[in-house]
Write an enzyme that holds these catalytic residues in place. Structure first.
Site, mmCIF file in Angstrom:
data_model
loop_
_atom_site.group_PDB
_atom_site.id
_atom_site.type_symbol
_atom_site.label_atom_id
_atom_site.label_comp_id
_atom_site.label_asym_id
_atom_site.label_seq_id
_atom_site.Cartn_x
_atom_site.Cartn_y
_atom_site.Cartn_z
ATOM 1 N N CYS A 135 -16.418 -27.150 -4.716
ATOM 2 C CA CYS A 135 -15.316 -26.595 -3.923
ATOM 3 C C CYS A 135 -15.616 -26.659 -2.422
ATOM 4 O O CYS A 135 -14.823 -27.192 -1.642
ATOM 5 C CB CYS A 135 -14.991 -25.174 -4.372
ATOM 6 S SG CYS A 135 -16.414 -24.103 -4.575
HETATM 7 N N1 LIG Z 1 -15.388 -21.122 -9.492
HETATM 8 C C1 LIG Z 1 -15.143 -22.096 -8.625
HETATM 9 O O1 LIG Z 1 -14.481 -21.911 -7.601
HETATM 10 C C2 LIG Z 1 -15.679 -23.482 -8.894
HETATM 11 C C3 LIG Z 1 -15.258 -24.522 -8.064
HETATM 12 C C4 LIG Z 1 -15.745 -25.818 -8.291
HETATM 13 C C5 LIG Z 1 -16.643 -26.049 -9.328
HETATM 14 N N2 LIG Z 1 -17.052 -25.003 -10.109
HETATM 15 C C6 LIG Z 1 -18.012 -25.286 -11.176
HETATM 16 O O2 LIG Z 1 -17.301 -25.243 -12.403
HETATM 17 C C7 LIG Z 1 -18.154 -24.756 -13.440
HETATM 18 C C8 LIG Z 1 -17.483 -23.547 -14.097
HETATM 19 O O3 LIG Z 1 -17.279 -22.554 -13.104
HETATM 20 P P1 LIG Z 1 -16.493 -21.204 -13.388
HETATM 21 O O4 LIG Z 1 -16.325 -20.556 -12.068
HETATM 22 O O5 LIG Z 1 -15.306 -21.471 -14.225
HETATM 23 O O6 LIG Z 1 -17.595 -20.428 -14.255
HETATM 24 P P2 LIG Z 1 -17.378 -19.166 -15.219
HETATM 25 O O7 LIG Z 1 -16.172 -18.421 -14.799
HETATM 26 O O8 LIG Z 1 -18.682 -18.465 -15.213
HETATM 27 O O9 LIG Z 1 -17.110 -19.819 -16.647
HETATM 28 C C9 LIG Z 1 -18.061 -20.613 -17.323
HETATM 29 C C10 LIG Z 1 -17.768 -20.517 -18.817
HETATM 30 O O10 LIG Z 1 -18.714 -21.309 -19.527
HETATM 31 C C11 LIG Z 1 -18.845 -20.825 -20.868
HETATM 32 N N3 LIG Z 1 -20.260 -20.944 -21.239
HETATM 33 C C12 LIG Z 1 -21.304 -20.266 -20.755
HETATM 34 N N4 LIG Z 1 -22.457 -20.710 -21.291
HETATM 35 C C13 LIG Z 1 -22.119 -21.729 -22.144
HETATM 36 C C14 LIG Z 1 -22.860 -22.611 -22.966
HETATM 37 N N5 LIG Z 1 -24.187 -22.560 -23.050
HETATM 38 N N6 LIG Z 1 -22.180 -23.537 -23.708
HETATM 39 C C15 LIG Z 1 -20.845 -23.622 -23.636
HETATM 40 N N7 LIG Z 1 -20.103 -22.800 -22.858
HETATM 41 C C16 LIG Z 1 -20.735 -21.871 -22.119
HETATM 42 C C17 LIG Z 1 -18.358 -19.412 -20.842
HETATM 43 O O11 LIG Z 1 -17.181 -19.400 -21.617
HETATM 44 P P3 LIG Z 1 -17.171 -18.923 -23.137
HETATM 45 O O12 LIG Z 1 -17.798 -17.556 -23.151
HETATM 46 O O13 LIG Z 1 -15.722 -18.898 -23.444
HETATM 47 O O14 LIG Z 1 -17.955 -19.945 -23.897
HETATM 48 C C18 LIG Z 1 -17.969 -19.128 -19.388
HETATM 49 O O15 LIG Z 1 -16.783 -18.391 -19.289
HETATM 50 C C19 LIG Z 1 -19.488 -24.396 -12.767
HETATM 51 O O16 LIG Z 1 -20.410 -25.432 -12.948
HETATM 52 C C20 LIG Z 1 -19.120 -24.270 -11.299
HETATM 53 O O17 LIG Z 1 -20.193 -24.558 -10.430
HETATM 54 C C21 LIG Z 1 -16.565 -23.732 -9.929
#
Ligand SMILES: NC(=O)c1ccc[n+]([C@@H]2O[C@H](COP(=O)([O-])OP(=O)(O)OC[C@H]3O[C@@H](n4cnc5c(N)ncnc54)[C@H](OP(=O)(O)O)[C@@H]3O)[C@@H](O)[C@H]2O)c1
Length: 324
Positions: A135
């Site tokens: 981001c």
């Molecule tokens: N947030 C942002 O603004 C943003 C922007 C750009 C990129 N990103 C990237 O996008 C990715 C996701 O970010 P997010 O903000 O959506 O994170 P998040 O809200 O923490 O969600 C990640 C999800 O991954 C699942 N998870 C956790 N451990 C797992 C595992 N071992 N195997 C499979 N699923 C698992 C969980 O869902 P379940 O409990 O449903 O399995 C969790 O809700 C990250 O790598 C982050 O760096 C985020």
């Protein structure tokens, strides 16, 4: 219709993808995988979806899906692809930073192409697998791409960028706790943030002699958006700078040059990036605002999918800004 799957559907970027894909005219949301909520309705994790879908999370995947979005924390994408194999026709769009750098882009028998449409739309259109940009990295690169392509980034660039709390994911942490974050501002990882790698990779690809980027990330006390400013010496007029940007972004449907200094709410809840240029005594200040969860993550992932499947780049992304 494109059959799409989402892995990590209960998180923030996964939730945004569900919302976008449910409204996408060319996509069927085939499955939403979750490690913690299999069998439970999507609307349990995302209450705003009540009445829009009766679909439930699953702990199974369709290995022949057309496209699978990985919305997992760092280190879990490669692990997931090691545990679940997908057919050769299945496109993977990974939102983490695992495959963004050239030296990490060949993994799990796949070749990940860096998915910044404003940098390489044609390569994305031909790709099977995409590493979606970070981001901060998106906001900052959009502020600098036209200057690098013109070979005009010869001096150090100073970047300050404020992010909302959703940038840190859905899990609660000390710095996203309401009592701490609200009415508060703080910086972190000064000059060492992990997105610098992909930013430098892109800029050096356009201008090998590019000056160093000094990046100070700041936690803002709002939930969505990135407000980034970048400034560097510029030998030329404001009009010349403006022409560089207008010409670079002439085919970019989401990136626009604003006459007035932008504020976050004009892009929050949209896939747009708004840029503004200001010249002061030989220093060019570029302001870049995006929604971290849309142009900075899930919106850009859908934009990439559209390009890969030959759909209009804007399909499913006609969103309404909060505005005020
Ligand atoms: N947030 C942002 O603004 C943003 C922007 C750009 C990129 N990103 C990237 O996008 C990715 C996701 O970010 P997010 O903000 O959506 O994170 P998040 O809200 O923490 O969600 C990640 C999800 O991954 C699942 N998870 C956790 N451990 C797992 C595992 N071992 N195997 C499979 N699923 C698992 C969980 O869902 P379940 O409990 O449903 O399995 C969790 O809700 C990250 O790598 C982050 O760096 C985020």
């Amino acid at each position: 219709m494109i059959k799409a799957g989402i892995i990590g559907g209960s998180g923030y970027t996964g939730g945004e993808l569900i919302r976008l894909l449910l409204g996408h005219p060319g996509v069927t949301l085939d499955f939403v995988y979750s490690t913690t909520r299999a069998g439970r309705p999507l609307s349990e994790a995302h209450p705003d979806l009540l009445g829009q879908t009766r679909q439930c999370f699953t702990d199974q995947v369709n290995q022949e899906a057309d496209v699978v979005f990985l919305c997992l924390g760092h280190g879990n994408s490669g692990k997931f692809l090691g545990e679940w194999s997908f057919g050769p026709k299945t496109c993977i769009i990974d939102l983490s930073n695992e495959f963004r750098l050239a030296e990490q882009a060949s993994a799990q028998g796949r070749e990940f192409i860096y998915g910044l449409p404003e940098l390489q739309k044609e390569a994305i259109a031909k790709a099977r697998d995409i590493a979606n940009p970070g981001c901060f990295a998106t906001a900052i690169q959009l502020a600098l791409l036209p200057l690098a392509r013109a070979g005009r980034l010869t001096h150090p660039v100073h970047v300050h960028a404020l992010t909302g709390s959703t940038g840190a994911g859905a899990s609660l942490s000390e710095t996203s706790h309401f009592s701490w974050r609200n009415d508060n501002v703080s910086w972190y990882k000064p000059f060492t943030h992990q997105h610098l790698g992909e930013i430098e990779q892109t800029l050096k690809g356009l201008q090998p002699t590019v000056g160093e980027v000094f990046f100070l990330p700041v936690r803002g006390n709002f939930s969505r958006g990135i407000f980034a400013t970048a400034y560097t010496p510029f030998e030329g007029t404001l009009r010349e700078a403006r022409e560089l940007f207008e010409s670079y972004y002439q085919d970019a449907p989401f990136t626009w040059i604003s006459d007035s200094p932008p504020s976050l709410k004009q892009v929050v809840n949209t896939n747009a990036a708004h840029l503004h240029l200001h010249l002061h005594q030989g220093t060019l200040l570029v302001t870049s605002v995006i929604d971290n969860l849309l142009k900075g993550a899930s919106g850009q992932a859908v934009q990439n999918m559209n390009l890969m499947f030959g759909l209009p780049e804007e399909a499913g992304l006609a969103l309404k800004a909060i505005g005020f």
